[in-house]
Design an enzyme around this catalytic site. Structure first.
Site, PDB file in Angstrom:
ATOM      1  N   LYS A 279       9.796   5.691  -7.341  1.00  0.00           N
ATOM      2  CA  LYS A 279       9.133   6.429  -6.258  1.00  0.00           C
ATOM      3  C   LYS A 279       9.801   6.142  -4.913  1.00  0.00           C
ATOM      4  CE  LYS A 279       5.031   4.577  -6.962  1.00  0.00           C
ATOM      5  NZ  LYS A 279       5.250   3.692  -8.122  1.00  0.00           N
TER       6      LYS A 279
ATOM      7  N   ARG B 258      -4.053   5.073  -5.193  1.00  0.00           N
ATOM      8  CA  ARG B 258      -3.803   4.262  -6.382  1.00  0.00           C
ATOM      9  C   ARG B 258      -5.044   4.089  -7.242  1.00  0.00           C
ATOM     10  NH1 ARG B 258       0.974   1.392  -5.157  1.00  0.00           N
ATOM     11  NH2 ARG B 258       1.635  -0.171  -6.666  1.00  0.00           N
TER      12      ARG B 258
ATOM     13  N   ARG C 109      15.391  -5.755 -10.314  1.00  0.00           N
ATOM     14  CA  ARG C 109      15.303  -5.047  -9.040  1.00  0.00           C
ATOM     15  C   ARG C 109      15.424  -5.978  -7.840  1.00  0.00           C
ATOM     16  NH1 ARG C 109      10.304  -1.146  -7.493  1.00  0.00           N
ATOM     17  NH2 ARG C 109       9.085  -3.053  -7.339  1.00  0.00           N
TER      18      ARG C 109
ATOM     19  N   ARG D  91      11.489  -9.411  -5.015  1.00  0.00           N
ATOM     20  CA  ARG D  91      10.086  -9.524  -4.596  1.00  0.00           C
ATOM     21  C   ARG D  91       9.347 -10.539  -5.454  1.00  0.00           C
ATOM     22  NH1 ARG D  91       8.146  -3.338  -4.475  1.00  0.00           N
ATOM     23  NH2 ARG D  91       6.379  -4.364  -5.458  1.00  0.00           N
TER      24      ARG D  91
ATOM     25  N   ARG E 172       0.876  -5.603 -13.152  1.00  0.00           N
ATOM     26  CA  ARG E 172       0.979  -4.353 -12.387  1.00  0.00           C
ATOM     27  C   ARG E 172       0.959  -3.141 -13.312  1.00  0.00           C
ATOM     28  NH1 ARG E 172       6.145  -5.831  -9.490  1.00  0.00           N
ATOM     29  NH2 ARG E 172       6.298  -3.670  -8.832  1.00  0.00           N
TER      30      ARG E 172
HETATM   31  P1  ADP Z   1       5.150  -0.857  -7.074  1.00  0.00           P
HETATM   32  O1  ADP Z   1       4.759   0.569  -7.026  1.00  0.00           O
HETATM   33  O2  ADP Z   1       6.600  -1.068  -7.371  1.00  0.00           O
HETATM   34  O3  ADP Z   1       4.254  -1.709  -7.926  1.00  0.00           O
HETATM   35  P2  ADP Z   1       4.368  -1.169  -4.282  1.00  0.00           P
HETATM   36  O4  ADP Z   1       5.370  -1.637  -3.314  1.00  0.00           O
HETATM   37  O5  ADP Z   1       3.937   0.252  -4.223  1.00  0.00           O
HETATM   38  O6  ADP Z   1       4.993  -1.525  -5.689  1.00  0.00           O
HETATM   39  O7  ADP Z   1       3.054  -2.078  -4.212  1.00  0.00           O
HETATM   40  C1  ADP Z   1       3.110  -3.458  -4.291  1.00  0.00           C
HETATM   41  C2  ADP Z   1       1.688  -4.050  -4.266  1.00  0.00           C
HETATM   42  O8  ADP Z   1       1.031  -3.686  -3.047  1.00  0.00           O
HETATM   43  C3  ADP Z   1       0.768  -3.564  -5.374  1.00  0.00           C
HETATM   44  O9  ADP Z   1       0.944  -4.275  -6.572  1.00  0.00           O
HETATM   45  C4  ADP Z   1      -0.604  -3.818  -4.727  1.00  0.00           C
HETATM   46  O10 ADP Z   1      -0.961  -5.173  -4.776  1.00  0.00           O
HETATM   47  C5  ADP Z   1      -0.364  -3.469  -3.275  1.00  0.00           C
HETATM   48  N1  ADP Z   1      -0.681  -2.046  -2.988  1.00  0.00           N
HETATM   49  C6  ADP Z   1       0.206  -1.077  -2.656  1.00  0.00           C
HETATM   50  N2  ADP Z   1      -0.414   0.099  -2.488  1.00  0.00           N
HETATM   51  C7  ADP Z   1      -1.739  -0.113  -2.703  1.00  0.00           C
HETATM   52  C8  ADP Z   1      -2.909   0.709  -2.697  1.00  0.00           C
HETATM   53  N3  ADP Z   1      -2.850   2.022  -2.411  1.00  0.00           N
HETATM   54  N4  ADP Z   1      -4.108   0.122  -2.979  1.00  0.00           N
HETATM   55  C9  ADP Z   1      -4.183  -1.172  -3.274  1.00  0.00           C
HETATM   56  N5  ADP Z   1      -3.129  -2.007  -3.309  1.00  0.00           N
HETATM   57  C10 ADP Z   1      -1.906  -1.488  -3.033  1.00  0.00           C
END
Ligand code: ADP
Ligand code: ZN
Length: 218
Positions: A17, A92, A131, A164, A175
């Protein structure tokens, strides 16, 4: 005045994404809003929000809605109607999708398109394990054979690459589980509204980009 695109990029962690969002931002000139980048920015600055988010992120869990929704909606609503936006990482869960719809109806138009990038679980595990992300601009990178993160630099801005905390094996597993249980139901919400497009994400970055553009009718 022409109206800017309102797009959600949807898919599991590791679907690409972030990579696709950066390509679309450059070609369509819309604002890219990544909830994960926003939290990591706060984390880097040591803000109270960053510290709260960190405990959830490192475990691979969702940051609670009370912390997440207001701050992301604030950002989304600050984008002008002419400019448009790409959301990456938000909504999410179904509650976040409902709150987003309520907020946008205040702006009188909902999301135009939700592009769902589908990737198989073994491929996700493989990608997330290798990654590395740029500290400066957040661009994701895959290390090639024989490359190491210490000597390789960001190909966008020359910044330092790092892994990360939540790309470790335990957090990655969690996740993906959270995605399947809490995030997948959002697909039904957008399918009902007729704005969902599914595209295969196992292909190259260029091929996926082409299919996203086709889904947008661009
Ligand atoms: P990825 O999609 O690769 O798992 P992101 O960078 O989008 O990683 O998100 C990393 C973390 O940030 C998630 O695992 C969560 O803990 C938090 N996070 C991101 N977006 C949201 C959201 N919309 N609601 C709740 N937690 C979020
Ligand atoms: Zn960079």
């Amino acid at each position: 005045m022409a109206q800017g695109l309102r797009l959600v990029l949807f898919g599991p962690p590791g679907a690409g994404k972030g990579t696709q969002a950066q390509l679309l931002r450059d070609s369509l000139k819309v604002t890219h809003i990544s909830s994960g980048d926003l939290f990591r920015h706060h984390l880097g600055q040591g803000t109270e929000l960053g510290l709260r988010a960190k405990e959830y992120m490192n475990k691979g869990e969702l940051v609670p809605d009370e912390v997440t929704i207001d701050i992301i909606l604030d950002k989304i609503l600050s984008v002008s109607d002419e400019e448009g936006f790409i959301l990456d990482g938000f909504p999410r869960n179904p509650h976040q999708a409902e709150e987003l719809e309520k907020a946008l109806n205040g702006k009188s138009r909902n999301i135009d398109k939700v592009v769902h990038i589908e990737v198989s679980e073994p491929e996700l595990l493989r990608r997330l394990g290798g990654r590395y992300v740029c500290r400066a601009c957040q661009a994701p990178h895959a290390l090639g054979e024989g490359e190491d993160a210490a000597s390789k630099k960001c190909d966008q801005c020359g910044g330092e690459l790092y892994q990360r905390d939540d790309d470790g094996p335990e957090a990655v597993k969690k996740r993906i589980e959270v995605y399947n249980q809490e995030t997948m139901p959002v697909l039904g919400f957008y399918r009902e509204r007729g704005v969902l497009a599914d595209i295969p994400g196992d292909n190259t970055v260029g091929q996926v980009n082409k299919q996203v553009m086709e889904a947008l009718g661009a």
